[in-house]
Write a protein that holds these residues in place. Structure first.
Motif, PDB file in Angstrom:
ATOM      1  N   LEU A  48     -58.184 -25.037 -45.481  1.00 16.79           N
ATOM      2  CA  LEU A  48     -57.021 -25.705 -44.898  1.00 16.79           C
ATOM      3  C   LEU A  48     -56.612 -25.079 -43.574  1.00 16.79           C
ATOM      4  CD1 LEU A  48     -54.868 -26.355 -48.076  1.00 16.79           C
ATOM      5  CD2 LEU A  48     -56.280 -27.971 -46.823  1.00 16.79           C
ATOM      6  N   ASP A  49     -56.847 -23.780 -43.404  1.00 21.00           N
ATOM      7  CA  ASP A  49     -56.504 -23.121 -42.152  1.00 21.00           C
ATOM      8  C   ASP A  49     -57.352 -23.638 -40.995  1.00 21.00           C
ATOM      9  OD1 ASP A  49     -54.576 -21.566 -43.367  1.00 21.00           O
ATOM     10  OD2 ASP A  49     -55.989 -19.956 -43.841  1.00 21.00           O
ATOM     11  N   ILE A  50     -58.594 -23.980 -41.248  1.00 16.83           N
ATOM     12  CA  ILE A  50     -59.478 -24.504 -40.203  1.00 16.83           C
ATOM     13  C   ILE A  50     -58.979 -25.867 -39.736  1.00 16.83           C
ATOM     14  CG2 ILE A  50     -61.807 -25.348 -39.729  1.00 16.83           C
ATOM     15  CD1 ILE A  50     -62.835 -23.169 -41.592  1.00 16.83           C
ATOM     16  N   SER A  51     -58.509 -26.689 -40.642  1.00 13.04           N
ATOM     17  CA  SER A  51     -58.048 -28.021 -40.268  1.00 13.04           C
ATOM     18  C   SER A  51     -56.725 -27.966 -39.504  1.00 13.04           C
ATOM     19  CB  SER A  51     -57.902 -28.908 -41.503  1.00 13.04           C
ATOM     20  OG  SER A  51     -56.880 -28.404 -42.348  1.00 13.04           O
ATOM     21  N   LYS A  52     -56.007 -26.858 -39.551  1.00 18.28           N
ATOM     22  CA  LYS A  52     -54.742 -26.710 -38.838  1.00 18.28           C
ATOM     23  C   LYS A  52     -54.932 -26.195 -37.422  1.00 18.28           C
ATOM     24  CE  LYS A  52     -51.991 -25.748 -42.950  1.00 18.28           C
ATOM     25  NZ  LYS A  52     -51.146 -24.761 -43.607  1.00 18.28           N
ATOM     26  N   ARG A  53     -56.176 -25.833 -37.049  1.00 16.10           N
ATOM     27  CA  ARG A  53     -56.424 -25.303 -35.722  1.00 16.10           C
ATOM     28  C   ARG A  53     -56.092 -26.346 -34.674  1.00 16.10           C
ATOM     29  NH1 ARG A  53     -62.072 -22.354 -35.347  1.00 16.10           N
ATOM     30  NH2 ARG A  53     -61.047 -21.278 -33.638  1.00 16.10           N
ATOM     31  N   LYS A  54     -55.534 -25.904 -33.584  1.00 17.06           N
ATOM     32  CA  LYS A  54     -55.185 -26.809 -32.490  1.00 17.06           C
ATOM     33  C   LYS A  54     -56.431 -27.150 -31.681  1.00 17.06           C
ATOM     34  CE  LYS A  54     -50.472 -25.228 -31.796  1.00 17.06           C
ATOM     35  NZ  LYS A  54     -49.533 -24.698 -30.813  1.00 17.06           N
ATOM     36  N   SER A  55     -56.430 -28.337 -31.136  1.00 15.51           N
ATOM     37  CA  SER A  55     -57.529 -28.737 -30.258  1.00 15.51           C
ATOM     38  C   SER A  55     -57.373 -28.015 -28.925  1.00 15.51           C
ATOM     39  CB  SER A  55     -57.509 -30.251 -30.037  1.00 15.51           C
ATOM     40  OG  SER A  55     -56.395 -30.607 -29.238  1.00 15.51           O
ATOM     41  N   TRP A  56     -58.410 -28.073 -28.121  1.00 17.74           N
ATOM     42  CA  TRP A  56     -58.372 -27.457 -26.790  1.00 17.74           C
ATOM     43  C   TRP A  56     -57.206 -28.012 -25.983  1.00 17.74           C
ATOM     44  CZ3 TRP A  56     -58.563 -29.524 -21.950  1.00 17.74           C
ATOM     45  CH2 TRP A  56     -58.783 -28.650 -20.908  1.00 17.74           C
ATOM     46  N   GLU A  57     -56.992 -29.321 -26.042  1.00 15.95           N
ATOM     47  CA  GLU A  57     -55.921 -29.959 -25.287  1.00 15.95           C
ATOM     48  C   GLU A  57     -54.547 -29.516 -25.779  1.00 15.95           C
ATOM     49  OE1 GLU A  57     -57.162 -33.985 -25.795  1.00 15.95           O
ATOM     50  OE2 GLU A  57     -58.077 -34.011 -23.803  1.00 15.95           O
ATOM     51  N   GLU A  58     -54.401 -29.359 -27.099  1.00 16.69           N
ATOM     52  CA  GLU A  58     -53.122 -28.900 -27.651  1.00 16.69           C
ATOM     53  C   GLU A  58     -52.848 -27.445 -27.257  1.00 16.69           C
ATOM     54  OE1 GLU A  58     -52.643 -31.459 -31.739  1.00 16.69           O
ATOM     55  OE2 GLU A  58     -54.044 -29.769 -31.737  1.00 16.69           O
ATOM     56  N   GLU A  59     -53.882 -26.611 -27.268  1.00 16.11           N
ATOM     57  CA  GLU A  59     -53.703 -25.206 -26.920  1.00 16.11           C
ATOM     58  C   GLU A  59     -53.329 -25.013 -25.455  1.00 16.11           C
ATOM     59  OE1 GLU A  59     -57.148 -22.943 -27.928  1.00 16.11           O
ATOM     60  OE2 GLU A  59     -56.882 -23.250 -30.076  1.00 16.11           O
ATOM     61  N   ASN A  60     -53.836 -25.865 -24.557  1.00 17.80           N
ATOM     62  CA  ASN A  60     -53.630 -25.705 -23.129  1.00 17.80           C
ATOM     63  C   ASN A  60     -52.576 -26.644 -22.551  1.00 17.80           C
ATOM     64  OD1 ASN A  60     -55.649 -23.635 -22.411  1.00 17.80           O
ATOM     65  ND2 ASN A  60     -57.032 -25.125 -23.314  1.00 17.80           N
ATOM     66  N   ALA A  61     -51.911 -27.415 -23.387  1.00 19.23           N
ATOM     67  CA  ALA A  61     -50.889 -28.349 -22.912  1.00 19.23           C
ATOM     68  C   ALA A  61     -49.709 -27.586 -22.319  1.00 19.23           C
ATOM     69  CB  ALA A  61     -50.420 -29.241 -24.048  1.00 19.23           C
ATOM     70  N   TYR A  62     -49.200 -28.086 -21.214  1.00 18.50           N
ATOM     71  CA  TYR A  62     -48.030 -27.482 -20.578  1.00 18.50           C
ATOM     72  C   TYR A  62     -46.785 -28.061 -21.224  1.00 18.50           C
ATOM     73  CZ  TYR A  62     -44.740 -25.951 -17.060  1.00 18.50           C
ATOM     74  OH  TYR A  62     -43.682 -25.357 -16.419  1.00 18.50           O
ATOM     75  N   THR A  63     -45.896 -27.195 -21.701  1.00 17.59           N
ATOM     76  CA  THR A  63     -44.695 -27.666 -22.387  1.00 17.59           C
ATOM     77  C   THR A  63     -43.407 -27.255 -21.684  1.00 17.59           C
ATOM     78  OG1 THR A  63     -44.729 -25.716 -23.805  1.00 17.59           O
ATOM     79  CG2 THR A  63     -45.825 -27.700 -24.639  1.00 17.59           C
ATOM     80  N   GLY A  64     -43.522 -26.568 -20.569  1.00 16.66           N
ATOM     81  CA  GLY A  64     -42.329 -26.118 -19.852  1.00 16.66           C
ATOM     82  C   GLY A  64     -41.695 -27.226 -19.029  1.00 16.66           C
ATOM     83  N   GLU A  65     -40.625 -26.878 -18.355  1.00 15.16           N
ATOM     84  CA  GLU A  65     -39.944 -27.846 -17.499  1.00 15.16           C
ATOM     85  C   GLU A  65     -40.597 -27.855 -16.123  1.00 15.16           C
ATOM     86  OE1 GLU A  65     -35.734 -27.792 -17.444  1.00 15.16           O
ATOM     87  OE2 GLU A  65     -35.595 -27.273 -19.549  1.00 15.16           O
ATOM     88  N   THR A  66     -40.443 -28.963 -15.421  1.00 18.42           N
ATOM     89  CA  THR A  66     -40.984 -29.088 -14.081  1.00 18.42           C
ATOM     90  C   THR A  66     -39.862 -29.473 -13.124  1.00 18.42           C
ATOM     91  OG1 THR A  66     -41.559 -31.403 -14.464  1.00 18.42           O
ATOM     92  CG2 THR A  66     -43.279 -29.768 -14.892  1.00 18.42           C
ATOM     93  N   PRO A  67     -40.000 -29.117 -11.849  1.00 20.65           N
ATOM     94  CA  PRO A  67     -38.971 -29.476 -10.870  1.00 20.65           C
ATOM     95  C   PRO A  67     -39.047 -30.962 -10.520  1.00 20.65           C
ATOM     96  CG  PRO A  67     -40.790 -28.379  -9.789  1.00 20.65           C
ATOM     97  CD  PRO A  67     -41.067 -28.321 -11.260  1.00 20.65           C
ATOM     98  N   PRO A  68     -38.036 -31.473  -9.834  1.00 21.46           N
ATOM     99  CA  PRO A  68     -38.076 -32.870  -9.414  1.00 21.46           C
ATOM    100  C   PRO A  68     -39.061 -33.065  -8.256  1.00 21.46           C
ATOM    101  CG  PRO A  68     -36.079 -31.835  -8.613  1.00 21.46           C
ATOM    102  CD  PRO A  68     -36.762 -30.845  -9.493  1.00 21.46           C
ATOM    103  N   CYS A  69     -39.582 -34.266  -8.144  1.00 25.43           N
ATOM    104  CA  CYS A  69     -40.503 -34.616  -7.069  1.00 25.43           C
ATOM    105  C   CYS A  69     -39.753 -34.563  -5.736  1.00 25.43           C
ATOM    106  CB  CYS A  69     -41.058 -36.015  -7.302  1.00 25.43           C
ATOM    107  SG  CYS A  69     -42.084 -36.641  -5.958  1.00 25.43           S
ATOM    108  N   PRO A  70     -40.318 -33.945  -4.707  1.00 25.15           N
ATOM    109  CA  PRO A  70     -39.638 -33.893  -3.416  1.00 25.15           C
ATOM    110  C   PRO A  70     -39.571 -35.239  -2.705  1.00 25.15           C
ATOM    111  CG  PRO A  70     -41.779 -32.824  -3.271  1.00 25.15           C
ATOM    112  CD  PRO A  70     -41.555 -33.175  -4.707  1.00 25.15           C
ATOM    113  N   GLN A  71     -40.377 -36.221  -3.130  1.00 23.05           N
ATOM    114  CA  GLN A  71     -40.358 -37.528  -2.477  1.00 23.05           C
ATOM    115  C   GLN A  71     -39.442 -38.531  -3.162  1.00 23.05           C
ATOM    116  OE1 GLN A  71     -44.390 -38.906  -2.049  1.00 23.05           O
ATOM    117  NE2 GLN A  71     -44.814 -37.470  -0.406  1.00 23.05           N
ATOM    118  N   CYS A  72     -39.475 -38.575  -4.513  1.00 21.79           N
ATOM    119  CA  CYS A  72     -38.695 -39.612  -5.199  1.00 21.79           C
ATOM    120  C   CYS A  72     -37.667 -39.065  -6.180  1.00 21.79           C
ATOM    121  CB  CYS A  72     -39.623 -40.593  -5.917  1.00 21.79           C
ATOM    122  SG  CYS A  72     -40.460 -39.894  -7.348  1.00 21.79           S
ATOM    123  N   GLY A  73     -37.732 -37.776  -6.501  1.00 21.02           N
ATOM    124  CA  GLY A  73     -36.742 -37.173  -7.376  1.00 21.02           C
ATOM    125  C   GLY A  73     -37.047 -37.226  -8.861  1.00 21.02           C
ATOM    126  N   GLU A  74     -38.093 -37.949  -9.260  1.00 22.41           N
ATOM    127  CA  GLU A  74     -38.484 -37.995 -10.674  1.00 22.41           C
ATOM    128  C   GLU A  74     -39.062 -36.639 -11.082  1.00 22.41           C
ATOM    129  OE1 GLU A  74     -38.367 -40.624 -12.978  1.00 22.41           O
ATOM    130  OE2 GLU A  74     -37.092 -41.555 -11.484  1.00 22.41           O
TER     131      GLU A  74
END
Length: 93
Positions: free
Chosen positions: A4-30
């Motif tokens: 069961l521990d093997i099936s709980k391993r995160k995929s490469w994409e899950e391990e390297n996903a960015y989860t922090g906050e990002t600043p607003p776009c300097p052109q449109c503000g999004e």
């Protein structure tokens, strides 16, 4: 480690996903998007950071004469104009 521990391993994409906050776009503000921890930030609204030609080194650009030769050798296909007009390419031949 059990089966069961093997099936709980995160995929490469899950391990390297960015989860922090990002600043607003300097052109449109999004808020900017950052897919992985090592990737650059970009804007999904106005494409800031994706099609940024400002980083193009002028020494890496193709001269109109070289572009015309490539364009002609590819049957004057519009996919090989390298940003030049067909008139500019014709004049360079």
């Amino acid at each position: 480690m059990g089966l069961l521990d093997i099936s709980k391993r995160k995929s490469w994409e899950e391990e390297n996903a960015y989860t922090g906050e990002t600043p607003p776009c300097p052109q449109c503000g999004e808020p900017l998007t950052k897919k992985y921890v090592f990737s650059e930030m970009y804007c999904t609204n106005c494409r800031y950071g994706l099609d940024d030609d400002d980083d193009l080194d002028e020494s890496e650009s193709l001269s109109v004469y070289d572009a015309a030769q490539i364009w002609a050798s590819n049957g004057k296909d519009e996919d090989y104009t390298f940003g030049y007009s067909e008139e500019e390419l014709e004049d360079a031949l």
